[in-house]
Design a protein around this motif. Structure first.
Motif, PDB file in Angstrom:
ATOM      1  N   TYR A  84       5.554   9.631  -1.044  1.00  0.00           N
ATOM      2  CA  TYR A  84       4.976   8.548  -0.251  1.00  0.00           C
ATOM      3  C   TYR A  84       5.898   7.345  -0.188  1.00  0.00           C
ATOM      4  O   TYR A  84       6.438   6.885  -1.198  1.00  0.00           O
ATOM      5  CB  TYR A  84       3.630   8.148  -0.845  1.00  0.00           C
ATOM      6  CG  TYR A  84       2.992   6.953  -0.172  1.00  0.00           C
ATOM      7  CD1 TYR A  84       2.406   7.074   1.085  1.00  0.00           C
ATOM      8  CD2 TYR A  84       2.997   5.696  -0.789  1.00  0.00           C
ATOM      9  CE1 TYR A  84       1.834   5.986   1.706  1.00  0.00           C
ATOM     10  CE2 TYR A  84       2.416   4.597  -0.166  1.00  0.00           C
ATOM     11  CZ  TYR A  84       1.833   4.746   1.079  1.00  0.00           C
ATOM     12  OH  TYR A  84       1.270   3.662   1.695  1.00  0.00           O
ATOM     13  N   LEU A  85       6.049   6.813   1.024  1.00  0.00           N
ATOM     14  CA  LEU A  85       6.844   5.612   1.267  1.00  0.00           C
ATOM     15  C   LEU A  85       5.914   4.526   1.795  1.00  0.00           C
ATOM     16  O   LEU A  85       5.250   4.725   2.815  1.00  0.00           O
ATOM     17  CB  LEU A  85       7.941   5.906   2.294  1.00  0.00           C
ATOM     18  CG  LEU A  85       9.065   4.890   2.440  1.00  0.00           C
ATOM     19  CD1 LEU A  85       9.885   4.808   1.157  1.00  0.00           C
ATOM     20  CD2 LEU A  85       9.968   5.293   3.601  1.00  0.00           C
ATOM     21  N   PRO A  86       5.813   3.367   1.123  1.00  0.00           N
ATOM     22  CA  PRO A  86       4.853   2.345   1.546  1.00  0.00           C
ATOM     23  C   PRO A  86       5.126   1.838   2.960  1.00  0.00           C
ATOM     24  O   PRO A  86       6.271   1.581   3.336  1.00  0.00           O
ATOM     25  CB  PRO A  86       5.027   1.233   0.501  1.00  0.00           C
ATOM     26  CG  PRO A  86       6.367   1.471  -0.106  1.00  0.00           C
ATOM     27  CD  PRO A  86       6.592   2.951  -0.066  1.00  0.00           C
ATOM     28  N   ASP A  87       4.050   1.668   3.720  1.00  0.00           N
ATOM     29  CA  ASP A  87       4.169   1.271   5.120  1.00  0.00           C
ATOM     30  C   ASP A  87       4.788  -0.108   5.288  1.00  0.00           C
ATOM     31  O   ASP A  87       5.479  -0.368   6.287  1.00  0.00           O
ATOM     32  CB  ASP A  87       2.791   1.296   5.790  1.00  0.00           C
ATOM     33  CG  ASP A  87       2.222   2.699   5.904  1.00  0.00           C
ATOM     34  OD1 ASP A  87       2.985   3.665   5.703  1.00  0.00           O
ATOM     35  OD2 ASP A  87       1.018   2.826   6.185  1.00  0.00           O
ATOM     36  N   PHE A  88       4.552  -1.021   4.325  1.00  0.00           N
ATOM     37  CA  PHE A  88       4.997  -2.399   4.529  1.00  0.00           C
ATOM     38  C   PHE A  88       6.515  -2.540   4.518  1.00  0.00           C
ATOM     39  O   PHE A  88       7.047  -3.563   4.933  1.00  0.00           O
ATOM     40  CB  PHE A  88       4.368  -3.340   3.493  1.00  0.00           C
ATOM     41  CG  PHE A  88       4.831  -3.137   2.073  1.00  0.00           C
ATOM     42  CD1 PHE A  88       6.057  -3.606   1.633  1.00  0.00           C
ATOM     43  CD2 PHE A  88       4.023  -2.481   1.152  1.00  0.00           C
ATOM     44  CE1 PHE A  88       6.481  -3.432   0.321  1.00  0.00           C
ATOM     45  CE2 PHE A  88       4.419  -2.301  -0.155  1.00  0.00           C
ATOM     46  CZ  PHE A  88       5.663  -2.772  -0.576  1.00  0.00           C
ATOM     47  N   LEU A  89       7.237  -1.511   4.044  1.00  0.00           N
ATOM     48  CA  LEU A  89       8.697  -1.588   4.000  1.00  0.00           C
ATOM     49  C   LEU A  89       9.325  -1.517   5.379  1.00  0.00           C
ATOM     50  O   LEU A  89      10.489  -1.883   5.551  1.00  0.00           O
ATOM     51  CB  LEU A  89       9.257  -0.475   3.124  1.00  0.00           C
ATOM     52  CG  LEU A  89       9.254  -0.712   1.615  1.00  0.00           C
ATOM     53  CD1 LEU A  89       9.791   0.513   0.899  1.00  0.00           C
ATOM     54  CD2 LEU A  89      10.045  -1.950   1.241  1.00  0.00           C
ATOM     55  N   THR A  90       8.607  -1.010   6.363  1.00  0.00           N
ATOM     56  CA  THR A  90       9.154  -0.874   7.713  1.00  0.00           C
ATOM     57  C   THR A  90       8.166  -1.429   8.728  1.00  0.00           C
ATOM     58  O   THR A  90       6.952  -1.311   8.563  1.00  0.00           O
ATOM     59  CB  THR A  90       9.432   0.594   8.052  1.00  0.00           C
ATOM     60  OG1 THR A  90       8.220   1.341   7.944  1.00  0.00           O
ATOM     61  CG2 THR A  90      10.457   1.188   7.098  1.00  0.00           C
ATOM     62  N   GLY A 112      -3.031  -8.022   2.432  1.00  0.00           N
ATOM     63  CA  GLY A 112      -4.094  -7.040   2.246  1.00  0.00           C
ATOM     64  C   GLY A 112      -3.598  -5.613   2.315  1.00  0.00           C
ATOM     65  O   GLY A 112      -3.801  -4.826   1.379  1.00  0.00           O
ATOM     66  N   PRO A 113      -2.928  -5.232   3.416  1.00  0.00           N
ATOM     67  CA  PRO A 113      -2.375  -3.879   3.490  1.00  0.00           C
ATOM     68  C   PRO A 113      -1.349  -3.591   2.394  1.00  0.00           C
ATOM     69  O   PRO A 113      -1.223  -2.448   1.944  1.00  0.00           O
ATOM     70  CB  PRO A 113      -1.729  -3.836   4.882  1.00  0.00           C
ATOM     71  CG  PRO A 113      -2.511  -4.839   5.673  1.00  0.00           C
ATOM     72  CD  PRO A 113      -2.823  -5.937   4.705  1.00  0.00           C
ATOM     73  N   MET A 114      -0.615  -4.630   1.956  1.00  0.00           N
ATOM     74  CA  MET A 114       0.343  -4.414   0.868  1.00  0.00           C
ATOM     75  C   MET A 114      -0.374  -3.979  -0.400  1.00  0.00           C
ATOM     76  O   MET A 114       0.083  -3.071  -1.111  1.00  0.00           O
ATOM     77  CB  MET A 114       1.145  -5.687   0.604  1.00  0.00           C
ATOM     78  CG  MET A 114       2.270  -5.949   1.576  1.00  0.00           C
ATOM     79  SD  MET A 114       3.351  -7.293   1.030  1.00  0.00           S
ATOM     80  CE  MET A 114       4.187  -6.515  -0.352  1.00  0.00           C
ATOM     81  N   ARG A 115      -1.506  -4.618  -0.695  1.00  0.00           N
ATOM     82  CA  ARG A 115      -2.279  -4.223  -1.888  1.00  0.00           C
ATOM     83  C   ARG A 115      -2.710  -2.761  -1.793  1.00  0.00           C
ATOM     84  O   ARG A 115      -2.682  -2.028  -2.778  1.00  0.00           O
ATOM     85  CB  ARG A 115      -3.518  -5.124  -2.028  1.00  0.00           C
ATOM     86  CG  ARG A 115      -3.222  -6.545  -2.458  1.00  0.00           C
ATOM     87  CD  ARG A 115      -4.524  -7.245  -2.848  1.00  0.00           C
ATOM     88  NE  ARG A 115      -4.311  -8.654  -3.112  1.00  0.00           N
ATOM     89  CZ  ARG A 115      -4.466  -9.636  -2.224  1.00  0.00           C
ATOM     90  NH1 ARG A 115      -4.855  -9.322  -0.993  1.00  0.00           N
ATOM     91  NH2 ARG A 115      -4.249 -10.877  -2.545  1.00  0.00           N
ATOM     92  N   VAL A 116      -3.124  -2.347  -0.581  1.00  0.00           N
ATOM     93  CA  VAL A 116      -3.519  -0.956  -0.379  1.00  0.00           C
ATOM     94  C   VAL A 116      -2.339  -0.026  -0.640  1.00  0.00           C
ATOM     95  O   VAL A 116      -2.471   1.004  -1.324  1.00  0.00           O
ATOM     96  CB  VAL A 116      -4.071  -0.749   1.048  1.00  0.00           C
ATOM     97  CG1 VAL A 116      -4.343   0.726   1.305  1.00  0.00           C
ATOM     98  CG2 VAL A 116      -5.341  -1.570   1.246  1.00  0.00           C
ATOM     99  N   ASP A 117      -1.167  -0.369  -0.100  1.00  0.00           N
ATOM    100  CA  ASP A 117       0.022   0.464  -0.301  1.00  0.00           C
ATOM    101  C   ASP A 117       0.389   0.541  -1.782  1.00  0.00           C
ATOM    102  O   ASP A 117       0.736   1.614  -2.294  1.00  0.00           O
ATOM    103  CB  ASP A 117       1.198  -0.098   0.493  1.00  0.00           C
ATOM    104  CG  ASP A 117       1.106   0.218   1.971  1.00  0.00           C
ATOM    105  OD1 ASP A 117       0.215   0.987   2.359  1.00  0.00           O
ATOM    106  OD2 ASP A 117       1.924  -0.315   2.748  1.00  0.00           O
TER     107      ASP A 117
END
Length: 341
Positions: A84-90, A112-117
């Motif tokens: 898994y690659l966190p979405d917030f990186l891109t 918020g989405p970062m916490r989920v990732d």
């Protein structure tokens, strides 16, 4: 299929696949983009597992001794060596996305989405990495700032020196595949992306190791993103609000792709002559005749002559923009530049 042998989410199985469903014949539903963040994340994974990436060994030899130690260590914690690659990186890949714009998006990524990732990564990790990711999840604003600073430092050391070569490969791949869509249709282009990718019954199907999903792209479309660094296979991005995205290995990547611009110019120069080779290499973005002349250090009349020769050969296209004439590489020109990398 025997239910006892059916693929289980998160467990490797040969029958895992993601299906991107499109409206039949909807060319506008498919677009191409580039992703500097995806390239950087996979550059980190290449550095962590060099034996698995022989096409990157030339690049590896040049960069591994100049990496900033602490910043690289932080990115390895976030990126990991697989999975898994966190979405917030891109950010959302697009044709004109620059490394600077990608970094700006990361610095402003919603917390918020970062916490989920981070939560997803915590569940997928163990030991010291799990503890470090848990701490980042608890302080996402601080983590975002540290990760962005590390992104910038590792980019400058590892990819900035070879970004012109890497970007040319990406754009050459896109140019060739765009031409295939125009001449032979989406099915022909999709069927040639990678052995993991097939097309049929209005869907692009991607075989993956651990994940299966049905994705309805009607109304949102599908973004296709070539990659130099993830040359081993395909990845997907399917979770809203991101647009459905398929990352695939760019064509024409060889062990010598990272050679410097002087070597590339010399290789093209043997075919086209030094002046025309230089003009073609710089024509990845539209330029006026005056700009071409200034960059090449030649008279405008000489630049016009070279541009005419390149245009007659189908390597450069010229379009009028008001009083200006803009010159840009054609798909054939992109393919030629990519072929010498």
């Amino acid at each position: 299929m025997d239910r006892n042998n059916a693929p289980v989410e998160g467990i490797e199985h040969p029958d895992h696949r993601v299906e991107f469903h499109l409206s039949p014949g909807d060319v506008e539903a498919v677009r191409f983009g580039i992703s500097p963040g995806h390239e950087l994340a996979h550059a980190v994974r290449v550095l962590l597992r060099p034996a698995a990436h022989p096409l990157q060994w030339g690049w590896l030899r040049a960069v591994r001794d100049r990496l900033p130690r602490d910043e690289f260590a932080l990115l390895t914690t976030v990126v990991g060596d697989d999975g898994y690659l966190p979405d917030f990186l891109t950010t959302a890949p697009r044709w004109d996305l620059t490394p600077e714009a990608e970094l700006d998006e990361l610095r402003g990524a919603p917390l918020g989405p970062m916490r989920v990732d981070f939560g997803k990564m915590v569940l997928r990790s163990t030991g010291a990495r799990r503890k470090a990711l848990g701490e980042m999840q608890g302080q996402p604003a601080r983590a975002r700032s540290m990760i962005a600073d590390a992104w910038a430092a590792v980019w400058d050391a590892a990819l900035a020196p070879v970004w012109p070569q890497l970007e040319r490969l990406l754009r050459a791949d896109i140019a060739v595949r765009s031409r295939t869509i125009a001449s032979a249709g989406i099915a022909s282009m999709a069927g040639d992306l990678h052995p993991q990718v097939t097309w049929g019954e209005g869907a692009v199907r991607v075989s993956l190791r651990r994940h299966s999903e049905q994705v309805d792209c009607r109304g949102s479309g599908l973004v296709l993103v070539p990659s130099v660094m993830s040359s081993w296979g395909c990845m997907v991005l399917t979770e809203p609000p991101a647009q459905p995205t398929l990352f695939y290995p760019a064509r024409g990547v060889t062990a010598g792709w990272a050679r410097d611009a002087a070597e590339t110019t010399e290789a093209l120069g043997a075919l086209l002559g030094p002046a025309r080779a230089g003009i073609l290499l710089r024509a990845g973005t539209a330029r006026t005749t005056s700009q071409v002349a200034q960059e090449a250090g030649i008279a405008i009349s000489t630049a016009s002559h070279h541009l005419a020769v390149l245009r007659d050969a189908g390597l450069i296209g010229s379009e009028r923009d008001g009083a200006r004439m803009l010159h840009l590489r054609t798909p054939l020109g992109e393919a030629m530049v990519g072929a010498v990398l």
